[in-house]
Scaffold this active site. Structure first.
Site, PDB file in Angstrom:
ATOM      1  N   ASP A 134       0.858  -1.177   0.000  1.00 15.65           N
ATOM      2  CA  ASP A 134       0.000   0.000   0.000  1.00 15.65           C
ATOM      3  C   ASP A 134       0.895   1.227   0.000  1.00 15.65           C
ATOM      4  OD1 ASP A 134      -2.568   1.464   0.334  1.00 15.65           O
ATOM      5  OD2 ASP A 134      -1.657   2.036   2.250  1.00 15.65           O
TER       6      ASP A 134
ATOM      7  N   GLU B  44      -1.361  -1.540  -6.202  1.00 20.03           N
ATOM      8  CA  GLU B  44      -2.495  -0.827  -6.781  1.00 20.03           C
ATOM      9  C   GLU B  44      -2.086  -0.190  -8.101  1.00 20.03           C
ATOM     10  OE1 GLU B  44      -5.429   1.088  -3.648  1.00 20.03           O
ATOM     11  OE2 GLU B  44      -3.354   1.541  -3.108  1.00 20.03           O
TER      12      GLU B  44
ATOM     13  N   ASP C  68      -3.240   1.562   6.924  1.00 15.56           N
ATOM     14  CA  ASP C  68      -2.342   1.163   5.836  1.00 15.56           C
ATOM     15  C   ASP C  68      -2.107  -0.346   5.813  1.00 15.56           C
ATOM     16  OD1 ASP C  68      -2.150   3.837   5.155  1.00 15.56           O
ATOM     17  OD2 ASP C  68      -0.396   4.164   6.433  1.00 15.56           O
TER      18      ASP C  68
END
Length: 380
Positions: free
Chosen positions: A189, A273, A354
């Protein structure tokens, strides 16, 4: 041990003689001129006639430009770098037509790195030394990493950055040793306070490279702004600013290389991501921190190293609510402001924002790896 044969570039610093520096400056100028003139011709044809000009068309134009009295100097450098500048322009248009980049821009002298690419018929490689076409002496290359034994360069790119440093990138075939397969997987992340948070709970610190030199950079930029345009003192001040920027970029690149290599060696699957950094930097409050984090540099590093070593990088959809989803029960909360760093789910689990996001990214990434679903097309 068996390995994978890949095309790999080895980059070195080199120190040209005065004659070589002059020849390279002329070559850089010619490649920039050819790129800009071809771009102008293609833009005019598209805007006025709706006609696409191909690489073959611009190559024919280049032959004509060399015969014109005003641009006969285009025949001075080797033809290879000039042809490559046309290929690069074609690549820029290809990305534009695929809506992967904006319309190609003109190159400005002294505002970016200048480079020239030579293919095997435009340089010689003997005894570990490289001599470029139309140069009588080999380049004085310095470096601690030797080329792979028995490697023969297929292409070299010489460049000069804004700091006035010369580098050569030598493309050769290399065999990358295989890594032992592992059962370890990890989700990442991206963040600002911590550069990356791993699904294991580890937080990678953000060195904030730009902040370390912010005061020095601001002072150098103020000095530059006060200098008279086109003066020698302004050129010196611009060089000072470029050197500070260069040191920041060098530290950032080294840090990201170290981190990406570690993650690829330790994990079989890495889930990330699919961030749209270009849109994220439009946020004026976070643009400086996001740019300094180097997210757009890190992903390509992960991907090519994973390909080398038989690992896999999986990018999940950027709109997946990884921060708002409980990684234990799957409950999705309605809102999660950026200032909320810890939250409690209705199932009673207390989440670090997170770490929870990283665990959700890993879970979705493994599902994508198994089913091939729910992910945007890979970058090209």
């Amino acid at each position: 041990m068996a390995g994978k044969v890949v095309k790999r570039a080895f980059k070195y610093r080199f120190y040209p003689t005065a004659v070589q520096a002059d020849q390279l400056a002329r070559t850089f100028g010619c490649t920039r001129y050819v790129y800009n003139r071809a771009l102008a011709e293609r833009s005019q044809a598209w805007s006025q006639e709706g006609r696409r000009v191909s690489y073959a068309d611009t190559s024919t134009m280049l032959t004509g430009w060399k015969r014109e009295a005003e641009t006969a100097w285009l025949s001075e450098p080797s033809k290879g770098p000039l042809q490559e500048s046309l290929r690069q322009l074609q690549g820029a248009f290809d990305k534009f037509w695929r809506k992967q980049a904006r319309f190609p821009q003109f190159k400005r002298k002294g505002r970016s790195k200048e480079s020239a690419t030579y293919f095997s018929n435009c340089f010689t490689f003997r005894g570990g030394q490289i001599r470029l076409a139309k140069q009588s002496e080999p380049l004085d290359i310095r470096g601690s990493r030797p080329l792979p034994e028995g490697a023969t360069p297929s292409r070299v790119t010489v460049s000069r950055n804004a700091r006035g440093q010369y580098h050569i990138s030598i493309l050769v075939e290399d065999t990358i040793p295989e890594l032992d397969r592992t059962d370890r997987v990890v989700g990442l992340d991206a963040g600002i306070t911590s550069l990356y948070t791993l699904s294991t709970g580890e937080k990678i610190p953000n060195p904030r490279h730009e902040r370390r030199d912010r005061a020095r950079l601001a002072k150098a930029q103020r000095v530059l702004a006060r200098k008279q345009k086109e003066s020698r003192n302004r050129a010196k001040a611009r060089l000072t600013v470029a050197r500070i920027h260069g040191r920041i970029a060098d530290r950032r690149r080294d840090y990201l290389h170290t981190l990406s290599t570690r993650l690829v060696r330790e994990n079989q699957v890495i889930a990330i991501e699919d961030l749209s950094v270009r849109n994220m930097v439009k946020n004026r409050s976070l643009s400086r921190a996001i740019s300094d984090a180097g997210w757009s540099e890190f992903r390509p590093m992960l991907e090519y190293k994973a390909d080398w070593y038989g690992r896999r990088v999986v990018a999940i959809d950027r709109f997946h609510p990884s921060s708002k989803t409980c990684s234990v029960c799957g409950e999705v909360v309605s809102a999660m402001p950026l200032d909320v760093r810890e939250w409690t789910c209705r199932c009673g689990v207390v989440h670090d924002r997170d770490v929870n996001a990283a665990r959700n990214i890993l879970a979705v990434g493994l599902a994508v790896a198994a089913c091939g679903d729910g992910v945007r097309p890979p970058r090209t």
